[in-house]
Motif scaffolding. Structure first.
Motif, mmCIF file in Angstrom:
data_model
loop_
_atom_site.group_PDB
_atom_site.id
_atom_site.type_symbol
_atom_site.label_atom_id
_atom_site.label_comp_id
_atom_site.label_asym_id
_atom_site.label_seq_id
_atom_site.Cartn_x
_atom_site.Cartn_y
_atom_site.Cartn_z
ATOM 1 N N LEU A 185 0.797 -1.218 0.000
ATOM 2 C CA LEU A 185 0.000 0.000 0.000
ATOM 3 C C LEU A 185 0.842 1.287 0.000
ATOM 4 O O LEU A 185 0.606 2.167 -0.823
ATOM 5 C CB LEU A 185 -1.011 -0.025 1.152
ATOM 6 C CG LEU A 185 -2.258 0.820 0.909
ATOM 7 C CD1 LEU A 185 -2.951 0.443 -0.385
ATOM 8 C CD2 LEU A 185 -3.235 0.716 2.070
ATOM 9 N N PRO A 186 1.849 1.406 0.903
ATOM 10 C CA PRO A 186 2.665 2.636 0.869
ATOM 11 C C PRO A 186 3.357 2.837 -0.470
ATOM 12 O O PRO A 186 3.445 3.960 -0.982
ATOM 13 C CB PRO A 186 3.709 2.411 1.970
ATOM 14 C CG PRO A 186 3.379 1.164 2.658
ATOM 15 C CD PRO A 186 2.305 0.454 1.920
ATOM 16 N N LEU A 187 3.789 1.726 -1.044
ATOM 17 C CA LEU A 187 4.494 1.769 -2.323
ATOM 18 C C LEU A 187 3.572 2.264 -3.439
ATOM 19 O O LEU A 187 3.915 3.162 -4.210
ATOM 20 C CB LEU A 187 4.969 0.352 -2.627
ATOM 21 C CG LEU A 187 6.125 0.175 -3.568
ATOM 22 C CD1 LEU A 187 7.325 0.928 -3.055
ATOM 23 C CD2 LEU A 187 6.453 -1.307 -3.696
ATOM 24 N N LEU A 188 2.370 1.694 -3.485
ATOM 25 C CA LEU A 188 1.430 2.068 -4.529
ATOM 26 C C LEU A 188 1.007 3.526 -4.353
ATOM 27 O O LEU A 188 0.965 4.292 -5.317
ATOM 28 C CB LEU A 188 0.194 1.168 -4.492
ATOM 29 C CG LEU A 188 0.451 -0.325 -4.679
ATOM 30 C CD1 LEU A 188 -0.848 -1.086 -4.868
ATOM 31 C CD2 LEU A 188 1.365 -0.575 -5.861
ATOM 32 N N LEU A 189 0.726 3.914 -3.106
ATOM 33 C CA LEU A 189 0.273 5.291 -2.870
ATOM 34 C C LEU A 189 1.351 6.292 -3.265
ATOM 35 O O LEU A 189 1.059 7.296 -3.914
ATOM 36 C CB LEU A 189 -0.115 5.475 -1.402
ATOM 37 C CG LEU A 189 -1.406 4.755 -0.993
ATOM 38 C CD1 LEU A 189 -1.677 4.942 0.487
ATOM 39 C CD2 LEU A 189 -2.587 5.253 -1.817
ATOM 40 N N SER A 190 2.599 6.006 -2.892
ATOM 41 C CA SER A 190 3.642 7.006 -3.201
ATOM 42 C C SER A 190 3.822 7.140 -4.717
ATOM 43 O O SER A 190 4.040 8.234 -5.218
ATOM 44 C CB SER A 190 4.949 6.660 -2.493
ATOM 45 O OG SER A 190 5.652 5.667 -3.196
ATOM 46 N N SER A 191 3.696 6.028 -5.437
ATOM 47 C CA SER A 191 3.868 6.162 -6.892
ATOM 48 C C SER A 191 2.678 6.885 -7.514
ATOM 49 O O SER A 191 2.830 7.593 -8.509
ATOM 50 C CB SER A 191 4.099 4.804 -7.547
ATOM 51 O OG SER A 191 3.010 3.959 -7.319
ATOM 52 N N ILE A 192 1.489 6.737 -6.928
ATOM 53 C CA ILE A 192 0.321 7.443 -7.462
ATOM 54 C C ILE A 192 0.407 8.948 -7.148
ATOM 55 O O ILE A 192 0.077 9.790 -7.981
ATOM 56 C CB ILE A 192 -0.977 6.812 -6.912
ATOM 57 C CG1 ILE A 192 -1.151 5.396 -7.477
ATOM 58 C CG2 ILE A 192 -2.200 7.659 -7.277
ATOM 59 C CD1 ILE A 192 -2.219 4.577 -6.820
ATOM 60 N N VAL A 193 0.924 9.254 -5.953
ATOM 61 C CA VAL A 193 1.082 10.657 -5.568
ATOM 62 C C VAL A 193 2.089 11.365 -6.493
ATOM 63 O O VAL A 193 1.919 12.535 -6.845
ATOM 64 C CB VAL A 193 1.522 10.745 -4.083
ATOM 65 C CG1 VAL A 193 2.101 12.102 -3.750
ATOM 66 C CG2 VAL A 193 0.329 10.436 -3.176
ATOM 67 N N ASP A 194 3.108 10.627 -6.934
ATOM 68 C CA ASP A 194 4.126 11.205 -7.823
ATOM 69 C C ASP A 194 3.590 11.582 -9.205
ATOM 70 O O ASP A 194 4.230 12.355 -9.918
ATOM 71 C CB ASP A 194 5.284 10.225 -8.018
ATOM 72 C CG ASP A 194 6.258 10.239 -6.856
ATOM 73 O OD1 ASP A 194 6.147 11.160 -6.024
ATOM 74 O OD2 ASP A 194 7.119 9.345 -6.778
ATOM 75 N N ILE A 195 2.448 11.014 -9.586
ATOM 76 C CA ILE A 195 1.920 11.230 -10.945
ATOM 77 C C ILE A 195 1.794 12.715 -11.252
ATOM 78 O O ILE A 195 2.177 13.186 -12.323
ATOM 79 C CB ILE A 195 0.554 10.531 -11.104
ATOM 80 C CG1 ILE A 195 0.741 9.013 -11.088
ATOM 81 C CG2 ILE A 195 -0.136 10.966 -12.396
ATOM 82 C CD1 ILE A 195 -0.552 8.237 -11.074
ATOM 83 N N GLU A 196 1.275 13.470 -10.272
ATOM 84 C CA GLU A 196 1.036 14.896 -10.474
ATOM 85 C C GLU A 196 2.310 15.623 -10.897
ATOM 86 O O GLU A 196 2.331 16.317 -11.915
ATOM 87 C CB GLU A 196 0.493 15.467 -9.159
ATOM 88 C CG GLU A 196 0.300 16.949 -9.183
ATOM 89 C CD GLU A 196 -0.294 17.448 -7.864
ATOM 90 O OE1 GLU A 196 -1.202 16.786 -7.328
ATOM 91 O OE2 GLU A 196 0.163 18.483 -7.388
ATOM 92 N N GLU A 197 3.388 15.434 -10.121
ATOM 93 C CA GLU A 197 4.636 16.148 -10.448
ATOM 94 C C GLU A 197 5.224 15.660 -11.754
ATOM 95 O O GLU A 197 5.784 16.445 -12.525
ATOM 96 C CB GLU A 197 5.655 15.963 -9.312
ATOM 97 C CG GLU A 197 5.380 16.851 -8.132
ATOM 98 C CD GLU A 197 6.575 16.971 -7.200
ATOM 99 O OE1 GLU A 197 7.527 16.174 -7.347
ATOM 100 O OE2 GLU A 197 6.546 17.854 -6.333
ATOM 101 N N ARG A 198 5.116 14.377 -12.026
ATOM 102 C CA ARG A 198 5.707 13.863 -13.267
ATOM 103 C C ARG A 198 4.958 14.404 -14.480
ATOM 104 O O ARG A 198 5.560 14.668 -15.516
ATOM 105 C CB ARG A 198 5.765 12.342 -13.234
ATOM 106 C CG ARG A 198 6.716 11.902 -12.121
ATOM 107 C CD ARG A 198 7.137 10.458 -12.137
ATOM 108 N NE ARG A 198 7.126 9.878 -13.442
ATOM 109 C CZ ARG A 198 6.701 8.649 -13.681
ATOM 110 N NH1 ARG A 198 6.242 7.915 -12.701
ATOM 111 N NH2 ARG A 198 6.754 8.175 -14.892
ATOM 112 N N ALA A 199 3.639 14.578 -14.325
ATOM 113 C CA ALA A 199 2.859 15.161 -15.425
ATOM 114 C C ALA A 199 3.259 16.623 -15.634
ATOM 115 O O ALA A 199 3.402 17.083 -16.770
ATOM 116 C CB ALA A 199 1.371 15.039 -15.128
#
Lengths: 278, 195, 265
Positions: free
Chosen positions: C196-210
């Motif tokens: 869960l922490p792993l998945l959440l952190s990668s989803i949170v990163d989406i915004e900055e990467r976009a």
């Protein structure tokens, strides 16, 4: 270069504005530092200049935002892209991952802009040496240190030659060595006078060295604006949640202890402090 | 058309990539913990849920292409249609408001599992000659031994794992959506369907 | 860590420097022939004549042989058991206890394994001799959108990093006393706090990467250029068309051969 008039902005679901009636004009070629505590609106201001407010974050924006001749609220992000370069704190998230070497990563923006191959190669070589990345050009961007990655992010933006470069706390996630490397590049950038730069930063000692102008943000408003010597030495800084540089602090302590009597300007940089305590 | 354009916005594209990373990494973690599941479509389901059926389907397709690259092509390339359907269905379930109640997630998982088994069976039977190259083939052998055709045996073999695997995957997607602050959820093209 | 191109084996060879679409057309042709032309040993013949010499030329023969062996072996074993021993009826070759190995099933298994061998080895030959970015650039020439190339290339690079992160979290959870071995229930329960922490952190990163992509004019319409240049020649272009036609020809011939008796009789 930048013309903001009465800009007020609410993030979606927010009840307190992130920017509250902010007006700001920055002429071309100026290196302008924006300081302020966490939550003062520095990032929001950066995102507004680059168009992500309101185009990406949505929310409600009122007032006039004109950057590099572009009417930001009316333009698309794609149209703003070549005009404003944005660098932010997390170096890793700024690597696209779509290219395998440092050189190719820098090329990514130029490829999207459709820059011809010969010009692309020349521009990349220039920017590699400017950001001191030439030796790392054929390495994987993922194999770099944080400071190197951040210099790569800056180079990738500068190579597109945007008239305005916006940096949002570019060293806040770096170790001291990485920060120093990045500031060295920023100092060179300030010396060129080619681009207009807005730098949001917490590390006032660096700001004092190369900014032409310092703006203090507090609760989405500009509360102080002037040359670094005036703004950073001002006694008001602490009430906005900011710590004066250690040189100013030392001078103020000396003054309070009666070691110094003169009412000369308080120092904000190392050089000025050396001069002050002579 | 505008809807599609916003689904495939830059955020939608980056989301697709992250969904694929999640699929492949989850597949590996499950192997590390030696669980009898796949869980390799969690990313696809999440993408379908927050960016719609088309982005979901494409996430599934590219995911299998890349999984082929990291693992065994025979296990992934032929099953590209299955992965696409899983993503597409997640987008539809989301569109019709199924992603707001936990038990609907489970139901959606079971339905997805049955559909996946239905489409996988002919692929396994005709492309891979009836086997999947894992211990699951013992089950197929047993069904064959009972006199079933390869296609029937493959379908039953799929039915014995897919609905369970997909409902657990859907539950994991449910916990992701629950744990994600609205501030981040808001960024996604079809966030309104899952909030 | 130097540049990691996934399966790509950097070598100086004529096969490496072929245009990716030429390789794609050739491998597609081989695959079509091996799958469509009947005969138990057809796929193996195509492998020997079509894949092995090219792998040798590309200096990746050992990689192809070991890679294909590892990938095909589990399928071959399963096929031998499922189709060899559980073929409903046919000529019994060997009786082992209650099970009997049947000739028809055995030949079906051999052909099936051969088809998987061809699928695996064509995929590997392409991957071993072609940089992923060259392949996506070539696909771009066919009209595949830029964003698809981005998704493919960025995931290829992020997956290994994600895996490193997962291992780190797994170790951290273990040191905090989380059981990751033992009964199925114990292992299943280890899953959620791990992922869960792993998945959440990668989803949170989406915004900055976009945002980072938008800054680099990713969303801009209009002509794009490329720092990477693909080498192409007129004869390769001709060869591609010929291979494509030949592959189509084989497929059409096979369909005709299968359907003709029904319609003509």
């Amino acid at each position: 270069m930048i013309h903001l008039r009465d800009v007020t902005y609410f993030y979606p679901r927010a009840t307190v504005p992130a920017l509250a009636g902010l007006s700001l004009d920055v002429p071309a070629g100026q290196f302008c530092a924006v300081i302020g505590a966490n939550g003062a609106g520095k990032s929001t201001l950066c995102y507004t200049l680059a168009g992500f407010v309101p185009h990406f974050y949505r929310g409600k924006l009122t007032g006039q935002v004109e950057v590099a001749g572009v009417d930001v609220p009316a333009a698309s992000l794609a149209a703003i892209a070549g005009q404003v370069g944005l660098v932010f704190a997390n170096p890793f998230n700024q690597i696209t991952g779509a290219r395998f070497t440092v050189r190719e990563e820098i090329a990514f923006g130029l490829e999207n802009l459709g820059v011809p191959l010969d010009e692309m190669r020349a521009r990349i070589d220039d920017i590699l040496s400017f950001a001191k990345l030439t030796e790392l050009a054929e390495r994987s961007p993922f194999a770099l240190s944080g400071g190197q990655q951040q210099r790569l992010a800056i180079a990738s933006v500068l190579v597109m030659r945007p008239p305005l470069v916006v940096l949002d706390e570019p060293t806040s996630q770096l170790d001291p060595i990485g920060s120093k490397e990045v500031f060295a590049v920023l100092r060179d950038l300030a010396a060129t006078d080619e681009a207009t730069v807005v730098l949001a930063e917490q590390k006032l000692e660096w700001v004092a060295v190369f900014a032409d102008r310092v703006i203090v943000l507090h609760e989405g408003r500009i509360v102080a604006d002037g040359p670094p010597g005036d703004v950073l030495a001002s006694g008001d800084l602490t009430q906005y949640g900011l710590q004066p540089t250690r040189y100013t602090q030392a001078a103020r302590a000396a003054l309070a202890a009666g070691l110094r009597r003169d009412s000369a300007e308080l120092p904000v940089t190392l050089e000025e402090a050396v001069e002050y305590f002579k | 058309m505008d809807r599609l354009k916003s689904d495939f916005s830059t955020v939608g594209i980056v989301l697709m990539g992250v969904g694929i990373v999640i699929n492949i990494a989850m597949g590996r973690i499950v192997t590390t913990l030696s669980l009898p599941l796949y869980l390799d479509s969690i990313g696809t389901i999440f993408v379908g849920a927050v960016a719609g059926p088309w982005v979901g389907a494409l996430a599934g397709i590219i995911s299998n292409l890349i999984a082929a690259f990291f693992g065994n092509p025979a296990n992934f390339l032929p099953y590209i249609p299955v992965a696409a359907i899983i993503g597409f269905m997640a987008g539809l379930f989301s569109r019709y408001g199924w992603f707001k109640l936990w038990w609907k997630f489970i139901l959606a998982g079971v339905i997805t599992g049955v559909v996946a088994a239905l489409i996988s069976a002919p692929i396994t039977a005709y492309v891979n000659s009836g086997v999947v190259g894992t211990g699951m083939d013992a089950l197929t052998a047993a069904f064959r031994g009972m006199g079933m055709s390869t296609l029937q045996a493959n379908f039953l073999q799929g039915l014995s794992t897919d609905p369970l695997d997909k409902s657990i995957s859907y539950l994991l997607v449910y916990s992701i959506i629950q744990a994600l602050p609205n501030r981040y959820l808001d960024r996604f093209p079809r966030a309104e369907y899952v909030r | 860590m130097t540049v990691n191109y996934g399966l790509y084996v950097p070598k100086q060879s004529g096969i490496h420097s072929l245009h990716p679409l030429t390789k794609l057309a050739y491998l597609g042709f081989c695959l079509a022939v091996s799958w469509v032309i009947p005969g138990t040993w057809t796929p193996y013949l195509v492998f020997l004549l079509g894949i092995v010499p090219l792998s040798a030329l590309g200096q990746v023969l050992p990689n192809i042989l070991s890679g294909a062996f590892k990938a095909v072996l589990p399928f071959a074993i399963s096929l031998f058991v499922v189709q060899g021993f559980f073929w409903p009826e046919g000529t019994v070759l060997q009786q082992i206890g209650p099970f009997s190995l049947k000739e028809e099933g055995l030949f079906f298994a051999i052909r099936g394994a051969g088809r998987i061998l061809m699928a695996v080895s064509t995929f590997l030959l392409l991957s071993y001799t072609t940089r992923p970015d060259e392949l996506t650039l070539a696909l771009g020439q066919l009209g595949v959108p830029n964003s698809i190339a981005y998704v493919i290339l960025s995931t290829l690079q992020i997956i290994p990093r994600f895996q490193t992160k997962a291992t780190t979290i797994l170790d951290a959870q273990r040191s905090r006393g989380l059981e990751t071995e033992g009964s199925l229930r114990v292992r299943a329960r280890a899953l959620l706090p791990l992922v869960l922490p792993l998945l959440l952190s990668s989803i949170v990163d989406i915004e900055e990467r976009a945002i980072a992509l938008e800054v680099r004019a990713f969303g801009r319409q209009g002509p794009k250029t490329s720092l990477l240049v693909l080498h192409d020649t007129p004869w390769q272009r001709l060869l591609r068309w010929l291979l494509l036609l030949a592959a189509l020809g084989v497929i059409v011939w096979r369909i005709y051969a299968a359907l003709a008796p029904r319609f003509l009789s």
